[in-house]
Write an enzyme that holds these catalytic residues in place. Structure first.
Site, PDB file in Angstrom:
ATOM      1  N   GLU A   1      62.250-116.044   2.663  1.00 50.33           N
ATOM      2  CA  GLU A   1      63.638-116.189   2.218  1.00 50.33           C
ATOM      3  C   GLU A   1      64.117-114.857   1.630  1.00 50.33           C
ATOM      4  O   GLU A   1      63.411-114.232   0.855  1.00 50.33           O
ATOM      5  CB  GLU A   1      63.687-117.285   1.138  1.00 50.33           C
ATOM      6  CG  GLU A   1      65.057-117.579   0.546  1.00 50.33           C
ATOM      7  CD  GLU A   1      64.976-118.683  -0.529  1.00 50.33           C
ATOM      8  OE1 GLU A   1      63.863-119.025  -0.977  1.00 50.33           O
ATOM      9  OE2 GLU A   1      66.052-119.205  -0.906  1.00 50.33           O
TER      10      GLU A   1
ATOM     11  N   LYS B   1      71.191-122.062   3.943  1.00 42.56           N
ATOM     12  CA  LYS B   1      70.520-123.009   3.038  1.00 42.56           C
ATOM     13  C   LYS B   1      71.511-124.074   2.569  1.00 42.56           C
ATOM     14  O   LYS B   1      72.630-123.743   2.144  1.00 42.56           O
ATOM     15  CB  LYS B   1      69.992-122.223   1.842  1.00 42.56           C
ATOM     16  CG  LYS B   1      69.065-122.955   0.908  1.00 42.56           C
ATOM     17  CD  LYS B   1      68.542-121.952  -0.136  1.00 42.56           C
ATOM     18  CE  LYS B   1      67.486-122.547  -1.039  1.00 42.56           C
ATOM     19  NZ  LYS B   1      66.933-121.513  -1.966  1.00 42.56           N
TER      20      LYS B   1
ATOM     21  N   TYR C   1      68.681-125.436 -11.344  1.00 38.90           N
ATOM     22  CA  TYR C   1      67.961-125.918 -12.525  1.00 38.90           C
ATOM     23  C   TYR C   1      66.807-124.952 -12.748  1.00 38.90           C
ATOM     24  O   TYR C   1      66.644-123.993 -11.988  1.00 38.90           O
ATOM     25  CB  TYR C   1      67.444-127.340 -12.268  1.00 38.90           C
ATOM     26  CG  TYR C   1      66.641-127.467 -10.998  1.00 38.90           C
ATOM     27  CD1 TYR C   1      67.242-127.842  -9.803  1.00 38.90           C
ATOM     28  CD2 TYR C   1      65.280-127.163 -10.986  1.00 38.90           C
ATOM     29  CE1 TYR C   1      66.505-127.914  -8.631  1.00 38.90           C
ATOM     30  CE2 TYR C   1      64.538-127.243  -9.817  1.00 38.90           C
ATOM     31  CZ  TYR C   1      65.163-127.619  -8.645  1.00 38.90           C
ATOM     32  OH  TYR C   1      64.425-127.680  -7.485  1.00 38.90           O
TER      33      TYR C   1
ATOM     34  N   CYS D   1      63.513-123.016   1.807  1.00 34.59           N
ATOM     35  CA  CYS D   1      62.991-123.322   0.464  1.00 34.59           C
ATOM     36  C   CYS D   1      63.437-124.694  -0.081  1.00 34.59           C
ATOM     37  O   CYS D   1      62.874-125.708   0.285  1.00 34.59           O
ATOM     38  CB  CYS D   1      63.347-122.188  -0.491  1.00 34.59           C
ATOM     39  SG  CYS D   1      62.193-122.029  -1.879  1.00 34.59           S
TER      40      CYS D   1
ATOM     41  N   GLY E   1      50.363-100.768 -28.262  1.00 32.50           N
ATOM     42  CA  GLY E   1      49.576-100.682 -29.476  1.00 32.50           C
ATOM     43  C   GLY E   1      48.290-101.466 -29.314  1.00 32.50           C
ATOM     44  O   GLY E   1      48.305-102.576 -28.762  1.00 32.50           O
ATOM     45  N   LEU E   2      47.200-100.906 -29.771  1.00 31.40           N
ATOM     46  CA  LEU E   2      45.914-101.619 -29.753  1.00 31.40           C
ATOM     47  C   LEU E   2      45.537-101.897 -31.201  1.00 31.40           C
ATOM     48  O   LEU E   2      45.224-100.982 -31.962  1.00 31.40           O
ATOM     49  CB  LEU E   2      44.837-100.766 -29.076  1.00 31.40           C
ATOM     50  CG  LEU E   2      45.037-100.431 -27.600  1.00 31.40           C
ATOM     51  CD1 LEU E   2      43.846 -99.620 -27.079  1.00 31.40           C
ATOM     52  CD2 LEU E   2      45.207-101.695 -26.771  1.00 31.40           C
ATOM     53  N   SER E   3      45.572-103.174 -31.563  1.00 30.41           N
ATOM     54  CA  SER E   3      45.339-103.533 -32.962  1.00 30.41           C
ATOM     55  C   SER E   3      43.896-103.912 -33.221  1.00 30.41           C
ATOM     56  O   SER E   3      43.499-104.079 -34.367  1.00 30.41           O
ATOM     57  CB  SER E   3      46.226-104.726 -33.316  1.00 30.41           C
ATOM     58  OG  SER E   3      45.762-105.878 -32.618  1.00 30.41           O
ATOM     59  N   GLY E   4      43.120-104.087 -32.160  1.00 35.43           N
ATOM     60  CA  GLY E   4      41.793-104.672 -32.312  1.00 35.43           C
ATOM     61  C   GLY E   4      41.823-106.183 -32.126  1.00 35.43           C
ATOM     62  O   GLY E   4      40.777-106.824 -32.041  1.00 35.43           O
TER      63      GLY E   4
ATOM     64  N   ILE F   1      43.165-109.870 -30.150  1.00 37.23           N
ATOM     65  CA  ILE F   1      42.969-110.389 -28.797  1.00 37.23           C
ATOM     66  C   ILE F   1      44.181-110.140 -27.903  1.00 37.23           C
ATOM     67  O   ILE F   1      44.035-109.862 -26.705  1.00 37.23           O
ATOM     68  CB  ILE F   1      42.608-111.898 -28.864  1.00 37.23           C
ATOM     69  CG1 ILE F   1      42.211-112.422 -27.500  1.00 37.23           C
ATOM     70  CG2 ILE F   1      43.749-112.711 -29.440  1.00 37.23           C
ATOM     71  CD1 ILE F   1      40.915-111.855 -27.008  1.00 37.23           C
ATOM     72  N   ASP F   2      45.391-110.238 -28.478  1.00 35.94           N
ATOM     73  CA  ASP F   2      46.588-110.114 -27.641  1.00 35.94           C
ATOM     74  C   ASP F   2      46.704-108.724 -27.025  1.00 35.94           C
ATOM     75  O   ASP F   2      46.910-108.578 -25.815  1.00 35.94           O
ATOM     76  CB  ASP F   2      47.847-110.405 -28.468  1.00 35.94           C
ATOM     77  CG  ASP F   2      47.890-111.837 -28.964  1.00 35.94           C
ATOM     78  OD1 ASP F   2      47.358-112.726 -28.270  1.00 35.94           O
ATOM     79  OD2 ASP F   2      48.446-112.074 -30.050  1.00 35.94           O
TER      80      ASP F   2
ATOM     81  N   THR G   1      53.158-106.995 -26.789  1.00 37.98           N
ATOM     82  CA  THR G   1      51.906-107.750 -26.656  1.00 37.98           C
ATOM     83  C   THR G   1      51.970-109.160 -27.246  1.00 37.98           C
ATOM     84  O   THR G   1      50.945-109.814 -27.363  1.00 37.98           O
ATOM     85  CB  THR G   1      50.745-106.976 -27.315  1.00 37.98           C
ATOM     86  OG1 THR G   1      51.055-106.786 -28.698  1.00 37.98           O
ATOM     87  CG2 THR G   1      50.544-105.625 -26.647  1.00 37.98           C
TER      88      THR G   1
END
Lengths: 563, 563
Positions: B44, B122, B128, B158, B309-312, B314-315, B410
């Site tokens: 499509e 189509k 929605y 579709c 940024g790496l904070s230590g 998990i995100d 993040t």
């Protein structure tokens, strides 16, 4: 022949506040009933507020709306108004859900004698511009005509009126005394110039009086201007409510039947002279819309105060005056945040503005905040410029965190269009009063507001220097906006073409603009779509505002000139 | 009886890039033609990309699409493929504009012999969830059935497939050999579990083979997963393309007519064994979707690198690994920005993550940046906490300004839902890889990704400590997320109820959750709507992502539990 007094209750509902909105209706009924009104008309979705967007997909919310209408009917009767007819707009459960999830209707209820005696569901659902009604509503079917004390009355809801097919055509084929239209029709500049001719045309088609009741108030990015009116079949205006404020207006409508017929209603014993408000010039209307938009965002979201940066420039000056007009200068906190590039003139202009309007005023220089960033990160060029704007944002947001202020973002539509702002810098804030106002219109409004003050014998609030000096972001020495952008009269004319009228680059060039300039502007518009997505909402005054009205992909290898 | 080779070209178009998208089609035709294919099916809107949103209101863009299809037809013929049939999706001008402005159709063109020999528009327009097709498209009418070398073939686009009325019912009443469905159907978790049973049902209804071709790739917040397939009338899968990557798959379809009939097509001289890809478990599919979403946002918007940024925590660890998987660790710039509240463990974890994936790594302490703000403004409490997050934002954005990185935000979906973030602080960025991933799912993905590395004999990228330690924003001493929020398993379960399933507070409480907790969470969701509006976009993996899928007012006196 009967004579029945109608009341047009131009209300300002709050989305979701079924209880508060119902109480406002009770107050309007009480007030107008005592003055002889027996048909009281409130706006579209007067029970729920409008637009409710995906709240309409909540069966819980639909039931709350329906319960609210039933409670209101009971309350009106127990308060002694059961013999009147009260028209309300509400959210009702649709007879069936649609594929995709719409399961509500945008409905009208006729309340009488303690209960809902008739309903009508909106048939034409606008799904363009700022509207998404096909997403959330199921269209209604059929027409509603009632004999209200001898006044044979048809009913429509907003968009129904704008299309000539369906309910308009069906009502036009009937012999009616009046057609009542309930609306939540948002303001844009010149909207009244479309609305009145349409009302006159429909009145002629119906061969009857039209009673048009519109909402008033700010709701996020939309401003409802009211302008509720009554026109007779010849198109003459019999009543016109004051715009931009809640009002209650009365008019007697004549019916061809007896007042004891249909739903019997008492005729009034006195006469009323319906109010006919004056036409507002565009600048007056725009100013009122901006003020109402700010006032209602502040009020409905429970803020005690607003804060904004005062640079000495025209944008922040106009925003401060709008805020002061909206909520009072004592609730406005202006902060001057000069850098080493800020001219003395700018600092003077900022202070002069604050003194003229009497708002709170604080000075927080940014030099000592910015230097550590520049030094630690070794910043130059645009990175160093943006650090200044972001330090100011940190100050404003810190003051907001500390004191609860709503931060106003002072960017204008020209800047927003081309991305001439620092994201997370001067763009920060919860509400952006002039984001739909092109720069040239900001100047016009400033001059208009000063002149209005003069004509009332008040101090002109905006320093003349803020209006006349060359605009500058003052992020580097001797910078002016015109280092990066064409003159604002040219820029705004091109933006009108590309954005407001969705014209293609070729068409704009054919209209007499320089191709390289148009292409550059077009590229800037496309390149700043990601910034706009993260920008604050602000009151819509145009027919093509950034936001829900203009939905474009961020990732798009296509210039934004839309032909 | 005929045997015709069909090619399923699972392409990754770029919105607006008509030329580039056409070249990708030429390449797919060239490749598959040489392998005997004579019917080549593309997705499509394969000419324009999807979704185009309000670009569909641009007559200029419509004409560009139509010209693109005509050029493509000419090009295919001049390249020697004129005797093949090529099915493309494109934007066409509607026979009439609709009230409100829709004037395009979402169309399919059949290219043969250097020209467009048939088209179909189509008919069912989704309006929605994430779709706004009634806003921008005019529905088509009628069906299209062609004899393709003896294969009597019907066509759908579709949404047409998803509804049993209209074109599906009309095609089911015919005697067809095959039905071709072209799609731009976005991924959500479990989408294949809905799509395959539907395809099987329709194949049975049609009594014919179904050829389902879907787009692949990231487009802003949507990820298209491909999963193009062929099922026979009994519902058996004859072909299934690899998901989440562009592919070209071949299959021979049998026709009841002669190959010289209708549009005559050459039969293949060899045999092909159609590929049948394996089912992807949910975590695999989600990871692939996130990686593809990031890769395509970076690629299609022309970024050379990303910074985060790496904070230590998990995100940020999961976002860094997604980015490294998407574009290579050498294009990922991780920045550790410790404060006086950052634990040694966090700093170690950030460094360990960077070393494990091999991305760039920089340390920028914020103490000396934050102190001047605290001192000058006298900040305490939340204002002082937020200054830290905002100083980090300033660092990342300054590096972006200096080096051109795309900044990745993040934040996870649990935080986004309740507003547990600092606006203009940790929320900054152009793209948010895990904004639709609840915190508990972030942990699941981290464990899954480490296990996947283990199983390939690679170093597990995410430090175990980042997975197992208590989450903390580290904005004050000994802070953990659970000081402010319920445990994440409880929070996410409540968010699933309130947000994903739109259940009301009463229903959630009845399901066994503590009322005061549910009410508090509900209030946090409502109170952070304004923040979400200003948040970055990110890949949608759920059936209720924040953003275009969930449209709620900011100003609303209603709790967000949607029943």
């Amino acid at each position: 022949m009967s004579r029945i007094r109608f009341a047009l209750a131009q209300l300002n509902p709050i989305v979701g506040d079924v209880t508060g909105n119902s109480l406002a209706i009770v107050a309007a009924v009480s007030n107008s009933y005592s003055r002889g009104a027996r048909v009281i008309v409130t706006p579209e979705m007067s029970i729920t507020g409008y637009p409710v967007d995906d709240l309409a997909s909540s069966i819980d919310f639909i039931h709350r709306s329906e319960a609210g209408v039933n409670s209101l009917a009971t309350r009106l009767a127990s308060d002694g108004f059961g013999d009147a007819v009260v028209i309300v707009g509400y959210l009702s459960e649709a007879p069936h859900a649609e594929f995709g999830g719409a399961r509500a209707q945008n409905s009208l209820a006729v309340l009488h004698d303690g209960r809902m005696v008739a309903t009508y569901a909106k048939r034409h659902l606008p799904n363009y511009s700022v509207f998404d009604e096909e997403r959330v509503f199921v269209p209604g079917a059929g027409t509603l005509v009632l004999d209200l004390g001898g006044v044979t009355t048809g009913f429509l809801i907003c968009e129904d009126l704008w299309r000539s097919d369906g309910p308009v055509a069906e009502l036009a084929a009937m012999d009616l005394d009046a057609v009542v239209i309930i609306n939540a029709s948002p303001f844009d500049t010149g909207k009244d110039e479309t609305r009145f001719p349409l009302l006159a045309t429909r009145a002629a088609e119906f061969g009857s009086t039209v009673v048009y009741v519109n909402s008033v108030g700010g709701q996020d990015d939309l401003v409802f201007d009211g302008d509720s009116s009554v026109l007779d079949a010849s198109g003459s205006t019999l009543l016109r409510a004051t715009r931009f404020q809640p009002t209650l207006e009365l008019i007697d409508i004549h019916g061809t039947g007896a007042s004891s017929k249909g739903i019997p209603l008492a005729e009034p014993t006195d006469n009323v002279v319906p109010f006919i408000g004056v036409d507002l010039p565009d600048l007056d209307a725009i100013w009122e819309a901006l003020v109402l938009g700010v006032r209602d965002y502040v009020r409905k979201n429970g803020f005690a105060s607003v804060a904004l940066g005062l640079s000495g420039g025209i944008d922040s000056a106009v925003c401060a005056v709008i805020a002061a007009d909206a909520i009072g200068a004592n609730r406005v906190y202006g902060v001057s945040m000069p850098s080493k590039y800020s001219s003395e003139g700018s600092k003077d202009d900022a202070r002069a503005l604050a003194e003229a309007i009497g708002c709170h005023y604080d000075v927080q220089p940014i030099a000592e905040l910015v230097t550590p960033f520049e030094t630690q990160l070794g910043l130059t060029g645009i990175a160093a410029e943006n650090i200044q704007a972001r330090a100011r944002a940190m100050i404003l947001m810190a003051l907001s965190n500390q004191h609860g202020h709503l931060v106003l973002s002072t960017g204008n539509k020209s800047e927003v269009a081309v991305g001439y702002s620092t994201i997370y810098g001067d763009s920060v804030g919860g509400f952006a009063p002039i984001k739909d106002v092109f720069k040239t219109l900001v100047w016009d409004l400033a001059r208009w507001r000063n002149a209005a003050a003069d004509s009332r014998g008040e101090t002109a609030p905006i320093p003349v220097n803020s209006i006349t000096k060359a605009p500058s972001a003052e992020l580097r020495p001797d910078q002016t906006d015109q280092d990066s952008l064409p003159p604002y009269d040219v820029l705004d004319a091109i933006l009108e073409q590309l954005v407001s009228h969705r014209r293609s680059i070729d068409v704009v060039v054919a209209a007499g603009f320089d191709r390289s300039t148009v292409e550059r502007i077009s590229g800037l518009i496309a390149g700043s779509e990601w910034k706009r997505r993260q920008g604050a909402i602000g009151p819509r005054i145009s027919q093509m505002a950034f936001g829900r009205e203009r939905r474009l992909p961020i990732t798009a290898h296509h210039t934004p000139g839309l032909g």
